[in-house]
Scaffold this motif. Structure first.
Motif, PDB file in Angstrom:
ATOM      1  N   GLU A 143      -8.082   0.539   2.821  1.00 37.19           N
ATOM      2  CA  GLU A 143      -8.003   1.944   3.249  1.00 37.19           C
ATOM      3  C   GLU A 143      -9.095   2.311   4.246  1.00 37.19           C
ATOM      4  O   GLU A 143      -8.895   3.184   5.100  1.00 37.19           O
ATOM      5  CB  GLU A 143      -8.094   2.869   2.026  1.00 37.19           C
ATOM      6  CG  GLU A 143      -6.869   2.853   1.116  1.00 37.19           C
ATOM      7  CD  GLU A 143      -6.958   1.810   0.008  1.00 37.19           C
ATOM      8  OE1 GLU A 143      -6.180   1.921  -0.956  1.00 37.19           O
ATOM      9  OE2 GLU A 143      -7.810   0.891   0.104  1.00 37.19           O
ATOM     10  N   GLY A 158      -4.125  -2.017  -1.130  1.00 32.12           N
ATOM     11  CA  GLY A 158      -4.217  -0.565  -1.195  1.00 32.12           C
ATOM     12  C   GLY A 158      -3.616  -0.005  -2.461  1.00 32.12           C
ATOM     13  O   GLY A 158      -3.991  -0.390  -3.576  1.00 32.12           O
ATOM     14  N   GLY A 175     -12.811  -3.827   3.696  1.00 32.53           N
ATOM     15  CA  GLY A 175     -11.368  -3.939   3.853  1.00 32.53           C
ATOM     16  C   GLY A 175     -10.878  -5.373   3.821  1.00 32.53           C
ATOM     17  O   GLY A 175      -9.691  -5.629   4.065  1.00 32.53           O
ATOM     18  N   GLU A 204      -3.859  -0.895  -6.521  1.00 30.31           N
ATOM     19  CA  GLU A 204      -4.131   0.117  -7.544  1.00 30.31           C
ATOM     20  C   GLU A 204      -3.032   0.120  -8.602  1.00 30.31           C
ATOM     21  O   GLU A 204      -3.318   0.255  -9.797  1.00 30.31           O
ATOM     22  CB  GLU A 204      -4.263   1.482  -6.881  1.00 30.31           C
ATOM     23  CG  GLU A 204      -5.540   1.612  -6.065  1.00 30.31           C
ATOM     24  CD  GLU A 204      -5.604   2.892  -5.258  1.00 30.31           C
ATOM     25  OE1 GLU A 204      -6.635   3.591  -5.332  1.00 30.31           O
ATOM     26  OE2 GLU A 204      -4.630   3.196  -4.535  1.00 30.31           O
ATOM     27  N   GLY A 261       0.815  -1.204   0.000  1.00 28.27           N
ATOM     28  CA  GLY A 261       0.000   0.000   0.000  1.00 28.27           C
ATOM     29  C   GLY A 261       0.845   1.248   0.000  1.00 28.27           C
ATOM     30  O   GLY A 261       2.050   1.207  -0.265  1.00 28.27           O
ATOM     31  N   PRO A 311      -9.720   4.391  -1.191  1.00 29.66           N
ATOM     32  CA  PRO A 311      -8.675   4.363  -2.225  1.00 29.66           C
ATOM     33  C   PRO A 311      -8.588   5.713  -2.928  1.00 29.66           C
ATOM     34  O   PRO A 311      -9.615   6.321  -3.237  1.00 29.66           O
ATOM     35  CB  PRO A 311      -9.150   3.260  -3.170  1.00 29.66           C
ATOM     36  CG  PRO A 311      -9.980   2.367  -2.312  1.00 29.66           C
ATOM     37  CD  PRO A 311     -10.670   3.286  -1.344  1.00 29.66           C
ATOM     38  N   GLN A 333      -8.322  -3.746  -0.711  1.00 28.01           N
ATOM     39  CA  GLN A 333      -8.303  -2.286  -0.583  1.00 28.01           C
ATOM     40  C   GLN A 333      -8.702  -1.961   0.858  1.00 28.01           C
ATOM     41  O   GLN A 333      -9.849  -1.600   1.138  1.00 28.01           O
ATOM     42  CB  GLN A 333      -9.283  -1.645  -1.577  1.00 28.01           C
ATOM     43  CG  GLN A 333      -8.978  -1.905  -3.037  1.00 28.01           C
ATOM     44  CD  GLN A 333      -7.832  -1.090  -3.604  1.00 28.01           C
ATOM     45  OE1 GLN A 333      -7.423  -1.290  -4.739  1.00 28.01           O
ATOM     46  NE2 GLN A 333      -7.300  -0.154  -2.820  1.00 28.01           N
TER      47      GLN A 333
END
Length: 259
Positions: free
Chosen positions: A133, A109, A164, A113, A66, A140, A131
């Motif tokens: 975040e 994260g 999450g 991406e 991340g 994100p 993800q």
């Protein structure tokens, strides 16, 4: 030659350049400096005629865990607004040549991406995608909500972003997030072999094919079909197209030059 610290950039081989994320002590956390180096390396690869495809990978245990939370914590809203990260992401996003992510271990994260910025993901059986975040009270911020829903659909995207929770490689394959799952020790080898296969094709056709496919996410079908047809007609005027036809008729491998 550009000197890098957060990434390692190998010399192109068989048309493929390998880029390794190199912050293993920080689980390849994507600090701004790393993203800047990656953007610089991809910009250089875009101009290097030796490079026809790029593979990005991390370590055996983590692709990228991340963003760098310590770096993020030091920035307020104004600091984030002034941050160079969006420009780096734009450079990565606009890379015109085929880009493959080779993923082992955690891909979370910003790491997820980044993997979704690639044209395809080859994942080891040990890969875990997520993800998370939301656990930090944020969402994100590098395209995760938008790319994820286009890859796996609304329901699974909602589940991943709102909870999450992580999914494994097989779940990611079934959802359409990854292209192929391999044994963990073979992930990079398979990603590189696939990149070499792709690199043997016409560079012009590869670029136009990538553009047409990516355009399908943002254009109506009629406009996408028109774009595809124009690209198809343009390729009819290239030497590579003639070489491909000649090689097929002569029963030999084609030698594409990008002309």
């Amino acid at each position: 030659m550009t000197a890098y610290s957060d990434i390692q950039v190998d010399t192109p081989y068989n048309g493929v350049q390998l880029i390794r994320l190199n912050r293993h002590d920080a689980h390849n956390a994507l600090r701004t400096a790393l993203l800047g180096e990656l953007a610089t390396a991809l910009a250089a690869a875009a101009e290097d005629k030796r490079v026809r495809a790029v593979v990005i990978t991390g370590s055996e245990k983590v692709f990228a865990a991340g963003a760098d939370i310590k770096e993020m914590a030091a920035l307020d809203a104004v600091g984030l607004w002034k941050d160079q990260r969006p420009q780096h992401w734009q450079t990565i996003r606009s890379f015109s040549k085929p880009l493959i992510a080779s993923v082992n271990g955690y891909c979370l994260g910003g790491g997820m991406e980044l993997a979704m910025h690639a044209d395809m993901i080859i994942a080891g059986e040990d890969a875990r995608f997520g993800q998370p975040e939301i656990n930090l009270g944020i969402i994100p911020g590098a395209g995760g909500t938008q790319r994820l829903v286009r890859s796996v659909g609304k329901a699974l995207a909602m589940k991943l972003v709102l909870s999450g929770e992580f999914i494994n490689a097989r779940e990611a394959l079934a959802a359409g997030l990854v292209a192929e799952v391999t044994q963990p020790e073979l992930t990079l080898k398979r990603a590189t072999a696939l990149a070499e296969t792709i690199a043997s094709k016409s560079p012009i056709a590869l670029r136009l094919a990538k553009e047409a496919i990516l355009a399908s996410y943002e254009t109506p079908l009629s406009q996408g079909l028109e774009l595809e047809r124009k690209a198809f007609l343009f390729l009819a005027a290239t030497q590579d197209r003639q070489e491909g036809i000649d090689a097929f008729l002569e029963k030999r491998p084609p030698q594409f030059t990008g002309q």
